[in-house]
Design a protein around this motif. Structure first.
Motif, PDB file in Angstrom:
ATOM      1  N   SER A  12       6.741 -21.483  34.192  1.00 16.44           N
ATOM      2  CA  SER A  12       6.506 -22.931  34.251  1.00 16.44           C
ATOM      3  C   SER A  12       5.743 -23.330  35.506  1.00 16.44           C
ATOM      4  N   LEU A  13       5.983 -22.619  36.611  1.00 14.23           N
ATOM      5  CA  LEU A  13       5.291 -22.940  37.860  1.00 14.23           C
ATOM      6  C   LEU A  13       3.819 -22.595  37.771  1.00 14.23           C
ATOM      7  N   LEU A  14       3.507 -21.466  37.131  1.00 17.23           N
ATOM      8  CA  LEU A  14       2.111 -21.082  36.972  1.00 17.23           C
ATOM      9  C   LEU A  14       1.375 -22.100  36.119  1.00 17.23           C
ATOM     10  N   SER A  15       1.980 -22.517  35.017  1.00 21.17           N
ATOM     11  CA  SER A  15       1.334 -23.511  34.162  1.00 21.17           C
ATOM     12  C   SER A  15       1.151 -24.828  34.902  1.00 21.17           C
ATOM     13  N   SER A  16       2.119 -25.190  35.733  1.00 20.87           N
ATOM     14  CA  SER A  16       2.043 -26.432  36.490  1.00 20.87           C
ATOM     15  C   SER A  16       0.905 -26.403  37.504  1.00 20.87           C
ATOM     16  N   ILE A  17       0.789 -25.299  38.236  1.00 18.77           N
ATOM     17  CA  ILE A  17      -0.241 -25.219  39.267  1.00 18.77           C
ATOM     18  C   ILE A  17      -1.632 -25.122  38.643  1.00 18.77           C
ATOM     19  N   LEU A  18      -1.748 -24.491  37.480  1.00 24.87           N
ATOM     20  CA  LEU A  18      -3.026 -24.419  36.794  1.00 24.87           C
ATOM     21  C   LEU A  18      -3.437 -25.783  36.249  1.00 24.87           C
ATOM     22  N   GLU A  19      -2.484 -26.515  35.693  1.00 23.71           N
ATOM     23  CA  GLU A  19      -2.770 -27.849  35.165  1.00 23.71           C
ATOM     24  C   GLU A  19      -3.227 -28.793  36.270  1.00 23.71           C
ATOM     25  N   ARG A  20      -2.581 -28.716  37.433  1.00 26.90           N
ATOM     26  CA  ARG A  20      -2.981 -29.569  38.545  1.00 26.90           C
ATOM     27  C   ARG A  20      -4.365 -29.200  39.055  1.00 26.90           C
ATOM     28  N   SER A  21      -4.653 -27.918  39.091  1.00 26.73           N
ATOM     29  CA  SER A  21      -5.964 -27.461  39.537  1.00 26.73           C
ATOM     30  C   SER A  21      -7.055 -27.939  38.582  1.00 26.73           C
ATOM     31  N   ILE A  22      -6.791 -27.854  37.288  1.00 30.65           N
ATOM     32  CA  ILE A  22      -7.756 -28.304  36.283  1.00 30.65           C
ATOM     33  C   ILE A  22      -8.007 -29.803  36.405  1.00 30.65           C
ATOM     34  N   GLN A  23      -6.936 -30.564  36.549  1.00 30.93           N
ATOM     35  CA  GLN A  23      -7.068 -32.012  36.679  1.00 30.93           C
ATOM     36  C   GLN A  23      -7.924 -32.381  37.895  1.00 30.93           C
TER      37      GLN A  23
ATOM     38  N   SER B  57     -10.354 -26.909  31.642  1.00 31.66           N
ATOM     39  CA  SER B  57      -9.629 -26.758  30.380  1.00 31.66           C
ATOM     40  C   SER B  57     -10.410 -25.953  29.346  1.00 31.66           C
ATOM     41  N   LEU B  58     -11.718 -25.785  29.556  1.00 30.73           N
ATOM     42  CA  LEU B  58     -12.535 -25.051  28.598  1.00 30.73           C
ATOM     43  C   LEU B  58     -12.493 -23.538  28.809  1.00 30.73           C
ATOM     44  N   VAL B  59     -11.974 -23.110  29.953  1.00 30.89           N
ATOM     45  CA  VAL B  59     -11.964 -21.666  30.243  1.00 30.89           C
ATOM     46  C   VAL B  59     -10.566 -21.101  30.461  1.00 30.89           C
ATOM     47  N   VAL B  60      -9.589 -21.949  30.729  1.00 29.08           N
ATOM     48  CA  VAL B  60      -8.290 -21.466  31.201  1.00 29.08           C
ATOM     49  C   VAL B  60      -7.583 -20.563  30.195  1.00 29.08           C
ATOM     50  N   HIS B  61      -7.659 -20.872  28.908  1.00 27.37           N
ATOM     51  CA  HIS B  61      -6.923 -20.074  27.921  1.00 27.37           C
ATOM     52  C   HIS B  61      -7.496 -18.658  27.811  1.00 27.37           C
ATOM     53  N   ARG B  62      -8.796 -18.532  27.761  1.00 38.08           N
ATOM     54  CA  ARG B  62      -9.407 -17.203  27.679  1.00 38.08           C
ATOM     55  C   ARG B  62      -9.204 -16.412  28.970  1.00 38.08           C
ATOM     56  N   LEU B  63      -9.243 -17.110  30.097  1.00 39.31           N
ATOM     57  CA  LEU B  63      -8.978 -16.423  31.358  1.00 39.31           C
ATOM     58  C   LEU B  63      -7.540 -15.930  31.422  1.00 39.31           C
ATOM     59  N   LEU B  64      -6.622 -16.697  30.883  1.00 39.02           N
ATOM     60  CA  LEU B  64      -5.213 -16.313  30.911  1.00 39.02           C
ATOM     61  C   LEU B  64      -4.945 -15.082  30.054  1.00 39.02           C
ATOM     62  N   ILE B  65      -5.407 -15.079  28.820  1.00 44.06           N
ATOM     63  CA  ILE B  65      -5.120 -13.935  27.951  1.00 44.06           C
ATOM     64  C   ILE B  65      -5.770 -12.677  28.509  1.00 44.06           C
ATOM     65  N   THR B  66      -6.958 -12.809  29.086  1.00 45.04           N
ATOM     66  CA  THR B  66      -7.654 -11.657  29.654  1.00 45.04           C
ATOM     67  C   THR B  66      -6.966 -11.148  30.911  1.00 45.04           C
ATOM     68  N   SER B  67      -6.662 -12.056  31.819  1.00 44.70           N
ATOM     69  CA  SER B  67      -6.077 -11.653  33.100  1.00 44.70           C
ATOM     70  C   SER B  67      -4.662 -11.109  32.938  1.00 44.70           C
ATOM     71  N   ILE B  68      -3.872 -11.691  32.059  1.00 47.08           N
ATOM     72  CA  ILE B  68      -2.508 -11.194  31.833  1.00 47.08           C
ATOM     73  C   ILE B  68      -2.553  -9.808  31.195  1.00 47.08           C
ATOM     74  N   MET B  69      -3.474  -9.610  30.257  1.00 50.23           N
ATOM     75  CA  MET B  69      -3.610  -8.295  29.631  1.00 50.23           C
ATOM     76  C   MET B  69      -4.026  -7.249  30.661  1.00 50.23           C
TER      77      MET B  69
END
Length: 221
Positions: free
Chosen positions: A36-47, A114-126
């Motif tokens: 939850s903290l990672l999602s929170s900090i990413l959302e704030r950064s995107i905003q 918001s246009l890149v975060v999902h693809r970056l997440l799946i790639t970086s976590i993998m």
């Protein structure tokens, strides 16, 4: 018992890792706090980044990770939770993924949106799971989790790795630094919740003619 300074540091680190859910002996059930903290900090950064781009009227740096349409309807938190749940990756992978994402963006001089975060997440976590976990699913499985084709994820992984020069090692100092950033977010959220709770309690008390206002501000670094 008196501890040496080094021992105190280790003790504080252990508390931080346990609070984030990185310590297997923490006994915390459910999703680790780091999710939850990672999602929170990413959302704030995107905003912050998207507001800055809009105000400056600058064009966003387009990368291979950009979606061609609007951002996915699934929130960042839901997306990370889905990947974590079905990939069974270790919680530490989420911290490493955060490190890798920042390294990648710094290398290309781009901002997280918001246009890149999902693809970056799946790639970086993998990539993080492949690097530190004893067992890891293949690209085809991660592609299904991320909602992309295997071919696309293969391309994303190669671009990601070449941009990072295949330097995936994260020092203890860097890992500690990023954990501290996540812990700062947690502390800020706790502070806001405490203030909100105090305000709710105050509103429920009888009004005896006294009035006051409470103001505060919180800025994530």
């Amino acid at each position: 018992m008196v501890l040496h300074s080094d021992n105190k540091l280790v003790e504080l680190e252990s508390e931080t890792y346990s609070a984030l859910g990185l310590d297997d002996s923490s006994g915390i059930s459910g999703n680790p706090r780091v999710l939850s903290l990672l999602s929170s900090i990413l959302e704030r950064s995107i905003q912050k980044n998207e507001s800055s781009l809009k105000a400056s009227r600058k064009q966003e740096v387009v990368t291979i990770f950009h979606g061609t349409r609007a951002p996915p309807s699934m929130s960042i938190g839901q997306y990370i939770e889905r990947i974590f749940k079905y990939s069974t990756c270790s919680p530490s992978c989420l911290v490493l993924a955060y490190v890798y994402i920042n390294r990648y963006l710094q290398r290309i001089g781009a901002s997280l949106t918001s246009l890149v975060v999902h693809r970056l997440l799946i790639t970086s976590i993998m990539v993080a799971a492949k690097y530190i976990d004893d067992e890891c699913y293949n690209n085809a499985y991660f592609a299904k989790l991320g909602g992309v084709s295997t071919e696309e994820l293969n391309r994303l992984e190669l671009k990601f790795l070449f941009t990072l020069d295949f330097k995936l090692h994260v020092t203890t100092e860097d890992f500690r630094k990023y954990c501290s950033q996540l812990e700062t977010v947690a502390a800020g959220e706790r502070r806001i919740e405490q203030l909100n709770q105090a305000n709710r309690l105050e509103k429920g008390r009888p009004n005896k003619g006294k009035s006051f206002t409470t103001s505060y501000s919180f800025r994530a670094k």
